[in-house]
Scaffold this motif. Structure first.
Motif: not given
Length: 237
Positions: A140-152
Motif C-alpha cells: 500500500e506504499g509509494d512506488k519507487p522511481t528509477a532515481d530511488d534507492q530500494v531495500k529488498v
C-alpha cells in the motif's frame, strides 16, 4: 582336448605371473622421499586432468622422465613445445566458444518457450518490454522511481529452479539504486508499491544477455521473487 586344456593352463600361469609382477611393481610409500614423490605426482595428475583433459599418459610420463634426466634425451625443442601449446590453446578456445554459442542458442530458445507459455497464465502480466510479473502480495506504499534507492529481499533462480542468489538465504536484505541494476529489475521494481512482493520473469535481453555472468549462463531467462521492503531507507532515517 588335452591340448586345449594345456593351452588354457599355460595362459592362466602367464596371466597370474603378469598380475603378480604388476602388484610387486607397485612402489613403496615408506620413506619421506617416496611419499613426497608420490604426493607430487598425484597433485600434478589432478591438475593435468583439469587443465589437459586429452592428456596422453604415455607421452606425458616419457616427458617427465626425460626432463628429470636432464633433458639430454628430449624429443622436442622448447620452440616446438611452445608452438604445440599455442596450437592446443587456440583449438580449446575455439571449442569453448562453439560450446558457449550453442548454450546461448539453447538458453534463448528455452527462455522464449517458457515466457510464451507463462504469458498465457491469467495471473501473469507482460509489459511492452517483454518483462513478465506476477503479484504475490500487493503493498500500500509509494512506488519507487528509477532515481530511488530500494531495500529488498529477493531470491533469484534459473528456469530449472536452481537458486543462484538469495538475500533470504543470507538473512539480510540488500539496498541499491534502481539505476544500478539490470533493466528487468529497474522496470519491475517501479511497478511495485512499498510492501509488495512480486515474481519477476526477466527475459535474457533485460538481464545479463549473451555474456551472462559468473553464475548465470548466456541468454538465461531469470525468475526473481522480490519483496520491496522500503524506498530510500537512508532518507527515511
Amino acid at each position: 582336448m588335452k591340448k586345449t586344456f594345456i593351452a588354457l593352463a599355460i595362459t592362466g600361469v602367464i596371466g597370474a605371473g603378469i598380475a603378480s609382477t604388476l602388484v610387486a611393481a607397485e612402489p613403496d610409500l615408506k620413506t619421506t622421499d617416496e611419499k613426497v614423490s608420490y604426493g607430487m605426482g598425484l597433485v600434478l595428475g589432478e591438475r593435468m586432468r583439469n587443465d589437459l583433459p586429452d592428456l596422453q599418459m604415455e607421452q606425458f610420463l616419457q616427458g617427465i622422465q626425460h626432463g628429470n634426466a636432464g633433458g639430454d634425451e628430449a624429443r622436442m625443442s622448447r620452440e616446438e613445445i611452445q608452438a604445440a601449446l599455442q596450437e592446443y590453446q587456440q583449438s580449446m578456445q575455439k571449442k569453448q566458444m562453439a560450446e558457449m554459442e550453442q548454450l546461448a542458442t539453447d538458453n534463448q530458445a528455452a527462455g522464449a518457450s517458457f515466457l510464451k507459455e507463462n504469458a498465457e497464465r491469467d495471473e501473469v502480466m507482460t509489459t511492452d518490454s517483454g518483462l513478465q510479473y506476477e503479484v504475490i502480495e500487493e503493498g500500500e506504499g509509494d512506488k519507487p522511481t528509477a532515481d530511488d534507492q530500494v531495500k529488498v529481499h529477493y531470491t533469484g533462480a534459473l528456469l530449472n529452479g536452481e537458486v543462484f542468489d538469495s538475500s533470504r538465504d543470507r538473512g539480510e536484505p540488500v539496498t541499491f539504486g534502481l539505476s544500478q541494476v539490470i533493466p528487468g529489475w529497474t522496470e519491475g521494481l517501479q511497478l511495485m508499491s512499498e510492501g509488495s512482493r512480486y515474481k519477476l520473469y526477466i527475459p535474457s535481453e533485460l538481464a545479463y544477455g549473451p555474456g551472462g555472468n559468473r553464475s548465470i549462463g548466456p541468454n538465461e531467462t531469470l525468475v526473481f521473487d522480490v519483496e520491496l521492503l522500503e524506498i530510500n531507507p537512508e532518507a527515511a532515517k
